[in-house]
Design an enzyme around this catalytic site. Structure first.
Site, mmCIF file in Angstrom:
data_model
loop_
_atom_site.group_PDB
_atom_site.id
_atom_site.type_symbol
_atom_site.label_atom_id
_atom_site.label_comp_id
_atom_site.label_asym_id
_atom_site.label_seq_id
_atom_site.Cartn_x
_atom_site.Cartn_y
_atom_site.Cartn_z
ATOM 1 N N GLY A 56 69.416 41.220 24.349
ATOM 2 C CA GLY A 56 69.429 42.177 23.254
ATOM 3 C C GLY A 56 68.464 43.303 23.552
ATOM 4 C CD GLN A 85 63.200 45.908 23.202
ATOM 5 O OE1 GLN A 85 64.295 45.614 22.748
ATOM 6 N NE2 GLN A 85 62.588 45.188 24.110
ATOM 7 C CB CYS A 135 60.260 40.630 24.657
ATOM 8 S SG CYS A 135 60.485 42.232 23.877
ATOM 9 C CG LEU A 136 64.674 43.434 28.249
ATOM 10 C CD1 LEU A 136 65.831 44.408 28.147
ATOM 11 C CD2 LEU A 136 64.666 42.743 29.609
ATOM 12 C CG HIS A 148 63.522 38.815 20.009
ATOM 13 N ND1 HIS A 148 62.625 38.126 20.787
ATOM 14 C CD2 HIS A 148 63.544 40.081 20.512
ATOM 15 C CE1 HIS A 148 62.119 38.942 21.703
ATOM 16 N NE2 HIS A 148 62.670 40.139 21.570
ATOM 17 C CD GLU A 149 66.890 42.171 20.590
ATOM 18 O OE1 GLU A 149 66.381 43.312 20.550
ATOM 19 O OE2 GLU A 149 66.659 41.363 21.509
ATOM 20 C CG HIS A 188 62.178 44.681 19.171
ATOM 21 N ND1 HIS A 188 60.971 44.900 19.806
ATOM 22 C CD2 HIS A 188 62.819 43.743 19.910
ATOM 23 C CE1 HIS A 188 60.895 44.117 20.881
ATOM 24 N NE2 HIS A 188 62.000 43.402 20.968
HETATM 25 ZN ZN ZN Z 1 62.296 42.032 22.487
#
Ligand code: ZN
Length: 178
Positions: free
Chosen positions: A49, A54, A98-99, A140-141, A144
């Site tokens: 995701g 991000q 997480c990226l 999680h997404e 953000h």
């Molecule tokens: Zn993340």
């Protein structure tokens, strides 16, 4: 189209609450190309995701991949202005990555079943229930978009780990999320 650079932990854009996308702008070129670029960026980085903050855009847009076993809606989805409502107090724990926090994983417990309401990339209203793994991916997404990262949701920092150590010492524990 372009692959976007991913903002890393410490970048203030990750800590701001993202702005709602006005419905009238959703089908416009700017938002549509942002969504395309987010999809390409997610694929390039092998993410499950990605949220707009991000990629340095403080807007309530996420793209994510949900599997049909744990979500009423599955495949690659785009959720805009999402609202996530827990449907149970029961939690499930997954090792999240997480990226924006590359090379690390942490065990996070979140509500096991959630109701998701959002707009999709065609400005249609979507509503579905996600459970277990999919519920974690969605939360999680969507976190953000509130300026929250998975590390904020951890209860036990002894379960924060580098990837290599995760594989070595923890990988037999519940399924992981990236
Ligand atoms: Zn993340």
């Amino acid at each position: 189209m372009a692959i976007r650079k991913v903002a890393l932990l410490g970048n203030p854009v990750l800590r701001k609450a993202a702005a709602l996308v006005p419905e009238r702008d959703l089908l416009g070129k700017a938002i549509q190309s942002l969504i395309q670029e987010m999809l390409e960026t997610m694929a390039e980085y092998d993410g499950r995701g990605l949220a707009a903050p991000q990629v340095h855009e403080s807007k309530q847009i996420t793209v994510l991949t949900l599997d049909s076993e744990t979500s009423e809606k599955s495949g690659i989805l785009c959720l805009i202005n999402p609202v996530v409502e827990p449907l149970t107090k029961e939690t499930s724990g997954y090792w999240e990555g997480c990226l924006s926090i590359p090379g690390m994983r942490g065990l996070v417990f979140r509500p096991k079943k959630v109701l998701v309401r959002a707009l999709n990339e065609k400005a249609e209203r979507v509503e579905f229930v996600a459970e277990g793994f999919a519920a974690t991916v969605v939360q999680h997404e969507c976190d953000h978009l509130l300026g929250k990262l998975y590390i904020d949701r951890m209860q036990d920092f002894s379960l924060l780990s580098f990837e290599r150590e995760y594989v070595k010492y923890h990988a037999l524990a519940p399924k992981s999320v990236e």
